[in-house]
Design an enzyme around this catalytic site. Structure first.
Site, PDB file in Angstrom:
ATOM      1  N   LYS A  67       0.422  -5.613   1.802  1.00  0.00           N
ATOM      2  CA  LYS A  67       0.191  -7.074   2.078  1.00  0.00           C
ATOM      3  C   LYS A  67      -1.001  -7.404   1.678  1.00  0.00           C
ATOM      4  O   LYS A  67      -1.424  -8.375   0.988  1.00  0.00           O
ATOM      5  CB  LYS A  67       0.310  -7.504   3.733  1.00  0.00           C
ATOM      6  CG  LYS A  67      -0.661  -6.566   4.338  1.00  0.00           C
ATOM      7  CD  LYS A  67      -0.197  -6.850   5.695  1.00  0.00           C
ATOM      8  CE  LYS A  67      -0.797  -6.048   6.868  1.00  0.00           C
ATOM      9  NZ  LYS A  67      -0.641  -4.507   6.590  1.00  0.00           N
ATOM     10  N   HIS A 113     -12.558   0.696  -0.369  1.00  0.00           N
ATOM     11  CA  HIS A 113     -11.855  -0.904  -0.731  1.00  0.00           C
ATOM     12  C   HIS A 113     -13.065  -1.739  -1.345  1.00  0.00           C
ATOM     13  O   HIS A 113     -12.823  -2.369  -2.198  1.00  0.00           O
ATOM     14  CB  HIS A 113     -11.672  -1.494   0.701  1.00  0.00           C
ATOM     15  CG  HIS A 113     -10.298  -1.181   1.032  1.00  0.00           C
ATOM     16  ND1 HIS A 113      -9.210  -1.615   1.406  1.00  0.00           N
ATOM     17  CD2 HIS A 113      -9.711   0.416   1.135  1.00  0.00           C
ATOM     18  CE1 HIS A 113      -8.064  -0.890   1.752  1.00  0.00           C
ATOM     19  NE2 HIS A 113      -8.642   0.272   1.904  1.00  0.00           N
TER      20      HIS A 113
END
Length: 177
Positions: A13, A52
């Site tokens: 997602k 990230h």
């Protein structure tokens, strides 16, 4: 434009939401923001957050906050913002900031309204955690109730609602760009 992207843990997602943000930015211009709701509570999470950031690169302006409406005040009008994720935000506002669910939901509604008023393309990510056994303790019930209410409010306000399963998006409302 508001889009809501949900899915299970490790469903793809966030990667899908990032690609959606890049597409919105390609279409409309403006700056690209990432509103992170996680905090580095341990070494593993700190490493994950750092990884990230590197993966996103310098094209993203990163904001870190649990107070969504105040964070959106820092976003330039006509920009694109990825809010990742409501799951961690709900945990922080209940257990770190000690807000009541009604105050947390009011904060979320102000953030959605601010995004609309400032023409911010907002992509909201959250985990779908409703498929397991119901929790047995009060704190878990409170958390689940807040998250379910937040999901319903974002989905109702969103122009596009997408569920990601095994990396594949299923559009439930609206359409993808």
């Amino acid at each position: 434009m508001i889009a809501f992207v949900s899915g299970g843990a490790r469903s793809g997602k966030s990667a899908f939401a990032e690609s959606l943000v890049r597409e919105y930015q390609r279409q409309r211009g403006g700056a690209r923001y990432y509103l992170a709701t996680a905090t580095p509570g341990d070494a593993e999470m700190a490493a994950r957050i750092a990884r990230h950031r590197v993966e996103r690169g310098d094209a993203w302006r990163t904001l870190e906050a649990a107070t969504l409406d105040l964070a959106l005040a820092e976003v330039e009008p006509a920009s694109v913002l990825l809010l990742d994720c409501l799951t961690l935000w709900a945990s922080r506002v209940l257990f770190e900031l000690d807000l009541e669910a009604s105050a947390a939901l009011a904060q979320l509604e102000r953030a959605l309204a601010r995004a609309r008023a400032a023409d911010i393309a907002l992509v909201v990510v959250s985990n779908d955690i409703n498929e397991g056994m119901p929790p047995e303790d009060d704190a878990s019930w409170r958390y689940l109730a807040l998250l379910q209410a937040a999901h319903r409010r974002v989905a109702a306000e969103a122009d596009c609602v997408v569920q990601v399963v095994a990396g594949l998006p299923q559009v439930w409302k609206g359409s993808l760009p």
